[in-house]
Enzyme design. Structure first.
Site, PDB file in Angstrom:
ATOM      1  N   ASP A 283      -7.079   4.406   9.108  1.00 17.37           N
ATOM      2  CA  ASP A 283      -8.428   4.452   8.535  1.00 17.37           C
ATOM      3  C   ASP A 283      -8.720   3.229   7.670  1.00 17.37           C
ATOM      4  OD1 ASP A 283      -8.924   6.887   9.734  1.00 17.37           O
ATOM      5  OD2 ASP A 283      -8.230   8.052   8.023  1.00 17.37           O
TER       6      ASP A 283
ATOM      7  N   HIS B 279       0.813  -1.218   0.000  1.00 22.39           N
ATOM      8  CA  HIS B 279       0.000   0.000   0.000  1.00 22.39           C
ATOM      9  C   HIS B 279       0.848   1.271   0.000  1.00 22.39           C
ATOM     10  CE1 HIS B 279      -4.217   1.200   0.240  1.00 22.39           C
ATOM     11  NE2 HIS B 279      -3.842   2.240   0.954  1.00 22.39           N
TER      12      HIS B 279
ATOM     13  N   GLU C 141     -11.330  13.155  13.663  1.00 21.15           N
ATOM     14  CA  GLU C 141     -10.682  13.490  12.402  1.00 21.15           C
ATOM     15  C   GLU C 141     -11.413  14.674  11.779  1.00 21.15           C
ATOM     16  OE1 GLU C 141      -9.793  10.500   9.537  1.00 21.15           O
ATOM     17  OE2 GLU C 141      -8.732   9.191  10.960  1.00 21.15           O
TER      18      GLU C 141
END
Length: 657
Positions: free
Chosen positions: A294, A193, A407
């Site tokens: 997340d 990722h 957030e």
């Protein structure tokens, strides 16, 4: 033509080593010599025949029967076979000599087959093939590790290791370390990722920003596309390195009651395990880690090599602040168990160390009791100062009276359902444009909050939440709430992934830019970046939320601004295949943002950093550069680990750091 290659004495051949299922590679017991049949045999794969003692060899990419090579033992050969084999061997040797280049270093036709499948030298190829692995090693199909989530860089490794044990990782590191002078390096890859090839084997990072490329298929070399373009790194030759595919290294063990001497619950997880699997395993025990990113389809080793930041970080720190113990294979091939009190220098160095000092094979992560549900809240603002003031007030509250997640994000001031104000409500609800205030600039701001609860506390939940949001100054008509299961909230982005993937919008280039911005500079950052550079065609979320420095251990390798409060700002842009800005333009926009930050002396630090030269890395690490290079010399003195970060190269060994 069927060729008979004779091996007169078995004592000169090494034991046959399993490389892939049904594929075995034959090594030689001596150095490569073009005048021996061993050199011919060692360049191909073979499959053991069950019906006879003959061994059939196939070229790496497959071939017709006319290209087979048979290896027979003397006892099974007839006089005719000896005669045919001797004549054929003579012809083969003449062909090999005839095909040598002017420098005498061109390989035989069979060697060319090997070179097509792997960029490794014969010596490195033989070295890696000789490893007695529990897992497997492949040289011929390495495109799966050639790119990452960013789909910006393409770097084909020479080999991929699929470990089944920590021992496999140790063997691979030891083999690469022993190949001094060959340029062989090694990189551990988790879920892939990363965005700029950090988990790939690649030091040649030259980029051609003018070439129009489009990724047609994952893992394929991109082709020129005239209708629309994306940015891609210059096509490069395959590079001399090994990627360890850590996803095959499995193991999760939950300890609900801790262990003697430490009665707090924890989980031991292999470095290749994904956070989503950690969540599922711990929830079965009514537990869960305290700090999350997340997106949960990330590997344990990958996030801990960076930091692991999310909405709980203000309360418990990043994921690297919630690790009790690590098992690490260093660049010296040593397996080390380390913790804050045992081998602490390596422990702190590896956390946030970008893979430079060792490969995380296991991590012990602290757990807490898990709740069943959460109250999920979003509220909108027009004034940036008010927005950040409320965020900072919330992240500095006492833990017992704080939200469990905080957030925020920037919203385009339009009705777009992906990035405009209609992206804020839950369940795809639409906002009446008439209630959007006219004041402010071209963007809005949204705060995102979560409060965990159990269904048997519903009678007090509403009053608790009302009391907690009362001091906030959001637009009263623009607050939205929903109650969802705890697991669904944590894994919320997986639904987004499935939706985008179904539209062909997941496996596209992601030129993301993540920054840590000091609190003292965040107002100017808004004025220079959000209000001036964010246009209506911006594609992708823009995250912004504050973090508390007190939860970050200064001994780790992670780099953050030197202020008690700083912000994570993430520009999570995507390059759409049929519309939107060109990838080259998006990357140029990122460069411009960095230039503005530098010119205005905002003191920003990149999170998930990538730089092209050592001087830039020195500026990034600042006062930590000295300890970072010291640890590199100590734990990876041959500079073989994580070359894709482009911090060090093997040539650095010969010069002072």
């Amino acid at each position: 033509m069927v060729t008979m290659v004779l091996l007169p004495d078995k004592q000169f051949t090494q034991e046959l080593i399993q490389v892939q299922e049904k594929l075995i590679f034959l090594n030689t017991a001596e150095d490569y010599n073009r005048t021996t049949p061993f050199a011919l045999a060692s360049k191909v794969h073979f499959i053991q025949s069950r019906r006879r003692k003959t061994v059939r060899l196939y070229p790496r990419y497959g071939s017709s029967l006319s290209n087979m090579i048979y290896v027979c033992s003397p006892g099974s050969c007839t006089r005719l076979a000896w005669s045919i084999a001797s004549l054929t061997l003579l012809v083969c040797l003449l062909l090999v000599r005839g095909r040598m280049g002017e420098h005498g270093d061109e390989l035989s036709p069979l060697s060319t087959i090997h070179e097509q499948g792997s960029s490794l030298s014969f010596r490195d190829h033989a070295l890696l093939s000789s490893l007695r692995l529990d897992g497997s090693l492949t040289f011929s199909n390495t495109s799966s590790a050639a790119s990452d989530f960013g789909r910006i860089r393409y770097s084909l490794p020479g080999a991929i290791l699929y470990p089944k044990s920590v021992r496999d990782v140790e063997l691979a590191v030891r083999a690469v370390q022993s190949s001094k002078g060959s340029g062989l390096t090694l990189a551990a890859k988790g879920s892939g990722h990363s965005v700029h090839g950090q988990a790939q084997r690649g030091c040649d990072r030259v980029m051609n920003r003018s070439w129009p490329y489009y990724w047609h298929k994952p893992g394929h070399i991109p082709q020129v596309h005239s209708g629309f373009t994306t940015f891609h790194a210059e096509k490069r030759k395959a590079l001399r390195g090994v990627v360890i595919e850590m996803s095959t290294l499995k193991g999760i063990k939950v300890a609900p009651n801790g262990e003697p001497g430490f009665r707090h619950p924890f989980v031991d997880a292999a470095g290749g395990e994904l956070w989503i699997d950690i969540l599922k395993a711990t929830l079965r025990e009514g537990l869960a880690p305290r700090s999350w990113t997340d997106y949960l389809y990330l590997s344990i080793g990958g996030t801990l090599s960076n930091a692991g930041v999310g909405g709980q970080s203000f309360l418990f720190g990043p994921e690297i602040s919630n690790v009790l113990q690590l098992d690490v294979v260093t660049g010296t091939s040593q397996l080390v168990k380390c913790s804050p009190t045992k081998k602490s220098d390596l422990f702190h160095g590896v956390l946030g160390g970008l893979g430079q000092f060792g490969i995380i094979t296991s991590a012990r992560i602290i757990l807490e009791p898990a709740h069943e549900k959460v109250r999920w809240i979003r509220a909108m603002y027009t004034d940036f100062a008010t927005f950040t003031r409320d965020q900072e007030m919330l992240v500095t509250q006492a833990p017992e009276s704080a939200f469990d997640y905080i957030e925020g994000f920037v919203v385009l001031k339009n009705k777009d359902s992906s990035h405009g104000w209609n992206s804020v409500p839950f369940d795809a609800k639409k906002i009446d444009p008439s209630i959007i205030p006219e004041e402010g600039g071209s963007v809005l701001y949204c705060i995102e909050l979560v409060k965990k609860f159990s269904p048997n506390h519903m009678d007090t939940l509403n009053k608790t939440v009302e009391r907690m949001v009362a001091p906030l100054s959001f637009i009263p008509t623009l607050i939205f709430t929903i109650d969802v299961p705890y697991e669904k909230f944590l894994n919320r982005l997986h639904e987004v992934e499935i939706s985008l993937d179904s539209q062909g919008l997941w496996n596209v280039p992601h030129p993301w830019l993540n920054l840590f911005v000091p609190r003292s500079s965040i107002g100017l950052f808004d004025a220079l970046i959000f209000k001036q550079m964010i246009k209506d065609d911006f594609s992708g979320p823009i995250l912004i939320y504050p973090l508390n420095r007190n939860w970050w251990d200064s001994r780790s390798s992670a780099v953050i601004p030197d202020e008690s409060i700083f912000y994570l700002v993430g520009f999570l842009r995507i390059s759409l295949p049929s519309s939107g800005a060109l990838l080259g333009n998006l990357i140029a926009d990122n460069d411009k943002i960095m230039q503005v930050c530098h010119s205005a002396k905002l003191g920003c630090k990149k999170y998930l950093p990538e730089y092209e030269d050592t001087e830039s890395w020195k500026l990034h690490f600042g006062k930590k550069w000295g300890s970072f290079t010291r640890r590199k010399q100590k734990y990876d003195p041959d500079f073989i680990l994580a070359p894709g970060q482009n911090i060090f190269s093997k040539s650095t060994e010969s010069r002072s750091l």
